[in-house]
Design an enzyme around this catalytic site. Sequence first.
Site, PDB file in Angstrom:
ATOM      1  N   ASP A  99     -28.606  16.305  13.678  1.00 53.50           N
ATOM      2  CA  ASP A  99     -27.263  16.551  12.783  1.00 53.50           C
ATOM      3  C   ASP A  99     -27.305  17.706  12.156  1.00 53.50           C
ATOM      4  OD1 ASP A  99     -28.000  15.709  10.024  1.00 53.50           O
ATOM      5  OD2 ASP A  99     -28.299  13.574  10.978  1.00 53.50           O
ATOM      6  N   HIS A 114     -36.745  19.284  16.093  1.00 58.99           N
ATOM      7  CA  HIS A 114     -36.216  18.570  17.335  1.00 58.99           C
ATOM      8  C   HIS A 114     -34.862  19.119  17.882  1.00 58.99           C
ATOM      9  CE1 HIS A 114     -38.888  14.857  16.373  1.00 58.99           C
ATOM     10  NE2 HIS A 114     -39.604  15.915  16.916  1.00 58.99           N
ATOM     11  N   CYS A 122     -29.682  27.799  26.736  1.00 61.55           N
ATOM     12  CA  CYS A 122     -29.858  28.337  28.324  1.00 61.55           C
ATOM     13  C   CYS A 122     -31.168  28.021  28.608  1.00 61.55           C
ATOM     14  CB  CYS A 122     -29.564  30.016  28.273  1.00 61.55           C
ATOM     15  SG  CYS A 122     -30.067  30.553  30.089  1.00 61.55           S
ATOM     16  N   SER A 182     -39.570   6.665  10.542  1.00 66.95           N
ATOM     17  CA  SER A 182     -40.607   5.733  10.641  1.00 66.95           C
ATOM     18  C   SER A 182     -41.976   6.019  10.897  1.00 66.95           C
ATOM     19  CB  SER A 182     -40.151   4.895  11.988  1.00 66.95           C
ATOM     20  OG  SER A 182     -40.015   5.505  13.131  1.00 66.95           O
TER      21      SER A 182
HETATM   22  P1  OAD Z   1     -36.636   6.278  13.276  1.00 68.10           P
HETATM   23  O1  OAD Z   1     -35.104   5.468  13.847  1.00 68.10           O
HETATM   24  O2  OAD Z   1     -37.644   5.787  14.133  1.00 68.10           O
HETATM   25  O3  OAD Z   1     -36.707   5.581  11.865  1.00 68.10           O
HETATM   26  C1  OAD Z   1     -35.713   5.652  10.976  1.00 68.10           C
HETATM   27  C2  OAD Z   1     -36.609   5.269   9.365  1.00 68.10           C
HETATM   28  O4  OAD Z   1     -35.453   5.320   8.510  1.00 68.10           O
HETATM   29  C3  OAD Z   1     -36.924   3.904   9.534  1.00 68.10           C
HETATM   30  O5  OAD Z   1     -38.324   3.944   8.809  1.00 68.10           O
HETATM   31  C4  OAD Z   1     -35.969   2.991   8.586  1.00 68.10           C
HETATM   32  O6  OAD Z   1     -36.652   2.171   7.782  1.00 68.10           O
HETATM   33  C5  OAD Z   1     -35.475   4.239   7.739  1.00 68.10           C
HETATM   34  N1  OAD Z   1     -34.220   3.982   7.085  1.00 68.10           N
HETATM   35  C6  OAD Z   1     -33.290   3.290   7.571  1.00 68.10           C
HETATM   36  N2  OAD Z   1     -32.004   3.592   6.823  1.00 68.10           N
HETATM   37  C7  OAD Z   1     -32.524   3.995   5.771  1.00 68.10           C
HETATM   38  C8  OAD Z   1     -31.913   4.504   4.355  1.00 68.10           C
HETATM   39  N3  OAD Z   1     -30.742   4.167   4.011  1.00 68.10           N
HETATM   40  N4  OAD Z   1     -32.755   5.194   3.268  1.00 68.10           N
HETATM   41  C9  OAD Z   1     -34.044   5.393   3.533  1.00 68.10           C
HETATM   42  N5  OAD Z   1     -34.653   5.108   4.862  1.00 68.10           N
HETATM   43  C10 OAD Z   1     -33.926   4.670   5.877  1.00 68.10           C
HETATM   44  O7  OAD Z   1     -36.229   7.669  13.122  1.00 68.10           O
HETATM   45  P2  OAD Z   1     -37.243   8.937  13.081  1.00 68.10           P
HETATM   46  O8  OAD Z   1     -38.552   8.571  12.419  1.00 68.10           O
HETATM   47  O9  OAD Z   1     -36.249  10.108  12.700  1.00 68.10           O
HETATM   48  O10 OAD Z   1     -36.581  12.439  18.477  1.00 68.10           O
HETATM   49  O11 OAD Z   1     -37.353   9.104  14.694  1.00 68.10           O
HETATM   50  C11 OAD Z   1     -38.233  10.350  14.985  1.00 68.10           C
HETATM   51  C12 OAD Z   1     -37.665  10.780  16.180  1.00 68.10           C
HETATM   52  O12 OAD Z   1     -37.651   9.887  17.224  1.00 68.10           O
HETATM   53  C13 OAD Z   1     -36.159  11.431  16.387  1.00 68.10           C
HETATM   54  O13 OAD Z   1     -36.218  12.574  15.805  1.00 68.10           O
HETATM   55  C14 OAD Z   1     -35.833  11.355  17.602  1.00 68.10           C
HETATM   56  C15 OAD Z   1     -36.261   9.893  18.088  1.00 68.10           C
HETATM   57  O14 OAD Z   1     -36.625   9.666  19.363  1.00 68.10           O
HETATM   58  C16 OAD Z   1     -36.028  13.011  19.641  1.00 68.10           C
HETATM   59  O15 OAD Z   1     -34.936  12.938  19.725  1.00 68.10           O
HETATM   60  C17 OAD Z   1     -36.944  14.209  19.853  1.00 68.10           C
END
Ligand code: OAD
Length: 241
Positions: A99, A114, A122, A182
């Site tokens: 985003d 990412h 392209c 996470s």
């Molecule tokens: P996740 O969905 O795996 O993790 C989100 C984290 O945010 C979790 O640990 C939640 O506990 C925490 N969380 C949720 N709400 C929150 C809040 N209000 N304040 C603080 N923490 C909060 O997302 P990512 O770790 O970003 O990749 O995932 C990594 C990658 O996996 C993404 O970039 C994406 C995905 O598949 C691609 O698309 C290549």
Amino acid sequence: MPANQSLPNIVILTGAGISAESGLKTFRDNDGLWENHRVEEVATPEAFEQNPGLVYRFYNARRAQLQQADIKPNAAHLALARLEKALGNNVMLVTQNVDDLHERGGSETVYHMHGQLLSARCAITQETFEWRDSFDHTTKCPCCNRVTLRPDIVWFGEMPMFMEEIYNRLAQADIFIAIGTSGNVYPAAGFVQIAKESGAHTIEANLEPGATNALFDESLTGPASSVVPQWVDNLISMYAL
Ligand code: OAD
């Protein structure tokens, strides 16, 4: 501008959790699905090859959702922009998020490892174009005038962007903070280890401990919109910025 030696070097890594309070769903919280899809259906090169229509539609929907009037940066995005203004080049903001809420919150330099939703790439030249509307397999690419556009997203199995710059900065970091991620997806989940080996103080800001929590020196537990502004304000007053 070179970094200021009297100020700390900070690497910030953000994940989906920082945008959760802005109304964008995280990836792994509830049912393991991302907006009703398994990740292999929409976020792999194989998925794009086998079912391009679904993948285009999926990212077109995410792009449209991001531009809805109610999706706005929250206090955590705004606080990180404040920190950048105070510390300049001593801060590196790396995000796994596709985003544009950091930019809308005022951050000027954001490393989208990412990729980005509001961009099209392209597939032949790898040139990228700012893109706010929907596009698909019939849309002509501005650089080669052929139908070669793909979402500018790093899918599973592809190499994230800016890795050299990020590793260089991690090697010089005094502070590393991971916010709302996470700790399940590498290489980002491995940044804490590298920062630690470089002698950085490591902080996890999350609602709950992530998969790599044991590697962090400090945990800031709570919603990003409250723990991140507090952390930023403390730093700003500690260094009289
Ligand atoms: P996740 O969905 O795996 O993790 C989100 C984290 O945010 C979790 O640990 C939640 O506990 C925490 N969380 C949720 N709400 C929150 C809040 N209000 N304040 C603080 N923490 C909060 O997302 P990512 O770790 O970003 O990749 O995932 C990594 C990658 O996996 C993404 O970039 C994406 C995905 O598949 C691609 O698309 C290549």
